[in-house]
Enzyme design. Structure first.
Site, short mmCIF file in Angstrom:
data_model
loop_
_atom_site.label_atom_id
_atom_site.label_comp_id
_atom_site.label_asym_id
_atom_site.label_seq_id
_atom_site.Cartn_x
_atom_site.Cartn_y
_atom_site.Cartn_z
N SER A 139 0.86 -1.20 0.00
CA SER A 139 0.00 0.00 0.00
C SER A 139 0.88 1.23 0.00
CB SER A 139 -0.87 0.00 1.27
OG SER A 139 -1.49 1.26 1.44
N TYR A 152 -1.15 -1.18 10.54
CA TYR A 152 -1.43 -1.30 9.10
C TYR A 152 -0.24 -0.79 8.29
CZ TYR A 152 -3.78 -1.04 4.58
OH TYR A 152 -4.10 -1.22 3.25
#
Ligand code: NAP
Length: 253
Positions: A139, A152
């Protein structure tokens, strides 16, 4: 790889994984799909079958190392895997207060261990065939630690760097490795966000960008470019310049 015939996609029961499954589905394609929600997974599998693909859909938690190894061994024995997309992932943040140890450990178990559990069972067979391609879903959130999503961001940084290293390690053995670094994409994961998401993309558009990148065995498939540029700048600047801004940024619940 230009025309992978046998493709494994984890996290195919919704979002980007679903869009990738539908994009690759067609006559002559063999898809092996996982997710945890059997009903949603089966609905995706049915749409892929309707498009002409042969589909094996199995509801498995990617954090379950034994179950993943068993399933992947069976899938590869039936049809040697050309392309594995380790896409499954979860997110959570600090919008409801500081991140608990429980939350951090679960995110790392799914986003990090889950990726290892998806790729390692297939590497020996790909090595033996001197052929195959691995795509790891990272990401743009993995380029700079964000106060809104500590575990995350860390999980995505880990799998990005791991994939970059693996790429060099496996290149001589005929195996391609790409890391995928999207910005905001419309999915169940982003549907819960109550803050503006710049350059939010449709899942179909994201899947097309990913497929084009994988066709040319790109090292890093990062998009959209304005978000990539912003993140690159954030990572480049000294933390003391950017900490204040990031502390005030909206946080994921
Ligand atoms: N959307 C974005 O803006 C964005 C940006 C950058 C990166 N990503 C990454 O893209 C990937 C896909 O996310 P998405 O946006 O498409 O979100 P999504 O719609 O929530 O899809 C997540 C997928 O992962 C599966 N999954 C989650 N936990 C799992 C587990 N423990 N075991 C097996 N499967 C599991 C889900 O399956 P079930 O629902 O059936 O459990 C679902 O199929 C994730 O790795 C995410 O971090 C997303």
């Amino acid at each position: 790889m230009k025309q992978p015939r046998s493709i494994v996609i984890t996290g195919a029961s919704s979002g980007i994984g679903e869009a990738l499954a539908l994009l690759y589905a067609g006559p002559g394609t063999v898809l092996a799909l996982t997710g945890r929600d059997s009903a949603r997974l089966e609905a995706v599998a049915e749409r892929c079958r309707a498009a002409g693909a042969r589909v094996d859909a199995a509801a498995i938690d990617v954090a379950d190392r034994g179950a993943m190894a068993e399933w992947l061994a069976r899938v590869d024995a039936e049809t040697p895997v050309d392309l594995l997309i380790a896409n499954a992932g979860m997110s959570a943040g600090t919008g409801d207060g500081s991140e608990t140890e429980e939350q951090a450990r679960r995110i790392l178990a799914v986003n990090v261990d889950g990726v290892l559990n998806s790729i390692h069972p297939l590497i020996p067979a790909m090595r033996a065939r001197r052929q195959g391609q691995i795509a790891i879903m990272a990401s743009l959130a993995g380029f700079r630690g964000l106060p809104g999503a500590p575990a995350y961001c860390a999980s995505k940084a880990m799998v990005r760097v791991y994939g970059e290293s693996l790429r060099g390690d496996l290149a001589g053995e005929g195996i391609g490795v790409s890391v995928i670094c999207p910005g905001f994409v419309k999915s169940r994961m982003t549907a819960v966000n109550r803050f503006p998401m710049p350059f939010l993309m449709e899942t179909d558009a994201a899947a097309r960008v990913i497929r084009r990148g994988l066709e040319r065995n790109a090292a890093r498939i990062a998009f959209p470019w304005p978000m990539m540029a912003a993140v690159w700048l954030l990572a480049l600047l000294p933390p003391s310049w950017t900490d204040g801004v990031l502390r005030r940024a909206p946080r994921k619940a």
